[in-house]
Scaffold this active site. Structure first.
Site, PDB file in Angstrom:
ATOM      1  N   LYS A 173       1.439   2.010   7.278  1.00 20.35           N
ATOM      2  CA  LYS A 173       1.768   0.960   8.520  1.00 20.35           C
ATOM      3  C   LYS A 173       2.625   1.575   9.317  1.00 20.35           C
ATOM      4  CE  LYS A 173       0.632  -2.157   9.499  1.00 20.35           C
ATOM      5  NZ  LYS A 173      -0.619  -2.462  10.407  1.00 20.35           N
ATOM      6  N   ARG A 195       0.937  -1.165   0.121  1.00 20.72           N
ATOM      7  CA  ARG A 195       0.077  -0.068   0.048  1.00 20.72           C
ATOM      8  C   ARG A 195       0.781   1.340  -0.031  1.00 20.72           C
ATOM      9  NH1 ARG A 195      -3.887  -1.397   5.193  1.00 20.72           N
ATOM     10  NH2 ARG A 195      -1.727  -2.462   5.652  1.00 20.72           N
ATOM     11  N   GLU A 222      -5.945   4.802  13.856  1.00 16.29           N
ATOM     12  CA  GLU A 222      -6.643   4.208  14.456  1.00 16.29           C
ATOM     13  C   GLU A 222      -7.214   4.749  15.566  1.00 16.29           C
ATOM     14  OE1 GLU A 222      -2.761   2.927  16.345  1.00 16.29           O
ATOM     15  OE2 GLU A 222      -3.668   3.498  14.516  1.00 16.29           O
ATOM     16  N   ASP A 224      -3.002  -6.774  15.436  1.00 19.38           N
ATOM     17  CA  ASP A 224      -2.423  -5.388  15.370  1.00 19.38           C
ATOM     18  C   ASP A 224      -2.403  -4.824  16.920  1.00 19.38           C
ATOM     19  OD1 ASP A 224      -1.406  -4.645  13.169  1.00 19.38           O
ATOM     20  OD2 ASP A 224      -3.024  -4.328  11.959  1.00 19.38           O
ATOM     21  N   TYR A 230      -1.084   4.578  10.602  1.00 18.52           N
ATOM     22  CA  TYR A 230      -1.429   3.595  11.622  1.00 18.52           C
ATOM     23  C   TYR A 230      -0.269   3.429  12.550  1.00 18.52           C
ATOM     24  CZ  TYR A 230      -5.474   2.258   8.998  1.00 18.52           C
ATOM     25  OH  TYR A 230      -6.851   2.317   8.518  1.00 18.52           O
TER      26      TYR A 230
END
Length: 369
Positions: free
Chosen positions: A75, A15, A118, A270, A94
């Site tokens: 990430k 991504r 998040e 996660d 994130y």
């Protein structure tokens, strides 16, 4: 503002933090965007598309980090990236710090201002920047689980939807939030025998109305989990406590009573995972077996469908990136209490209480100037 988009370096992470369309919006608003070369290669977006949108291309990650006031990623920063962060810089990505003490300490040491996708909340209490990836992970969990149930992949040799005259697989979904609901949609669509557990009576009523007789709903208790997990072919862990470590709902003792070849997919990995036997895995080596049960605990599940995930994520994050760029992080967070909940680390301190509590680190609430 100078915005940087580095290429993701986590194992099998394809991504990218911004699409060319997102870059174009930011450039049109008067900001500059630097993208690391080949950052979009994993989703078939080449450098020329970013240049056409107004971005400049940098040859290395270090060039991106050194030039940027605001770093936009997908990430959590890996150790090599944490070393490039600096005081006064803003990181927007994130983080999932509650299960990652090493990263938390590295961010604290860097002095960076780190805002986590998040933990940003909307007015209704939902998590708008986690939602798109929760949707992807929920749908993927059934796709992955169905594949792992095949005998050649270590599973019981069960077809998820069965066939006429043969019962379908039993799918147990722990958590009726966004990811759990999307998992249920997929499992129901494949004609599995689906049961959803949740601790909210209100949510169970909503799920019952949504699925009707296609899925069963059960109030989540230790007894219910034990009773249903023992008989399940596929267990999907989809619990979430925003910003905090996930509760361990399936113990090793319960695992020992489950069917050999059953499959467990831990979407909550996660945040540390919701099975006692969960440990992080990668797309390169996604599974392992404990007590005869196949575990899938990949920490960046949506990275497997990177193109879909990138476009879905940018749709959600771009308005927030615009706010940070247009107003600066202090004014952007000061004008939006939900956005302010995304602040996890600032100026050498943990500013999100649940993270500090779970890691045993000092909590220092941010005090606006």
């Amino acid at each position: 503002m100078r915005i940087g988009v580095p290429k993701e370096v986590k194992v099998h992470e394809y991504r990218v933090g911004l699409t060319p369309a997102g870059v174009r919006e930011l450039v049109a608003a008067g900001h500059s965007v630097t993208v690391e070369t080949r950052a979009g290669a994993g989703i078939d977006i080449d450098d020329a598309e970013y240049v056409a949108a107004g971005a400049s291309i940098a040859p290395t990650a270090s060039a991106v980090f050194s030039a940027a006031d605001l770093v936009v990623k997908v990430k959590e920063p890996q150790p090599s990236e944490c070393a490039m962060l600096r005081k006064g810089q803003v990181l927007f990505t994130y983080l999932h710090l509650a299960a990652d003490r090493a990263q938390a300490e590295a961010l604290v040491a860097s002095g960076v201002t780190a805002i986590a996708y998040e933990t940003v909340t909307a007015l209704d209490g939902s998590l708008p920047l986690l939602t798109p990836m929760s949707e992807v992970a929920g749908r993927m969990s059934v796709q992955v689980g169905a594949t792992l149930l095949q005998k050649a992949n270590g599973g019981r040799g069960v077809l998820l939807g069965g066939v006429p005259g043969v019962a379908p697989a039993k799918v147990l979904i722990l958590g009726g939030g966004v990811s759990g609901t999307h998992a249920a949609e997929m499992a129901v669509g494949l004609r599995a025998d689906v049961t959803i557990l949740d601790r909210s009576a209100k949510r169970l009523r909503e799920l019952s109305a949504q699925f009707g007789n296609s899925a069963k709903t059960v109030f989540s208790t230790v007894h219910a989990i034990e009773e249903l997990a023992i008989d399940a072919d596929l267990v999907i862990g989809a619990v979430l406590v925003a910003g905090a470590a996930a509760p361990k709902l399936v113990t090793r003792a319960l695992l020992q009573r489950m069917r050999p070849g059953a499959v467990m997919v831990d979407i909550a990995i996660d945040q540390g995972g919701c099975f006692e036997t969960s440990r992080p895995t990668t797309h390169a080596a996604p599974t392992y077996v404990e007590e005869g049960v196949v575990h899938y605990c990949v920490t960046n599940m949506p990275g497997a469908v990177a193109r879909t995930s990138t476009f879905a994520l940018t749709n959600a994050t771009l308005p927030y990136v615009r706010k940070l760029a247009d107003l600066g992080w202090e004014k952007a967070l000061g004008a939006d209490a939900g956005f302010a909940r995304g602040l996890n680390v600032h100026a050498g301190a943990i500013t999100y209480e649940a993270v500090a509590h779970d890691l045993g680190l000092k909590y220092q609430p941010y005090a606006p100037r």
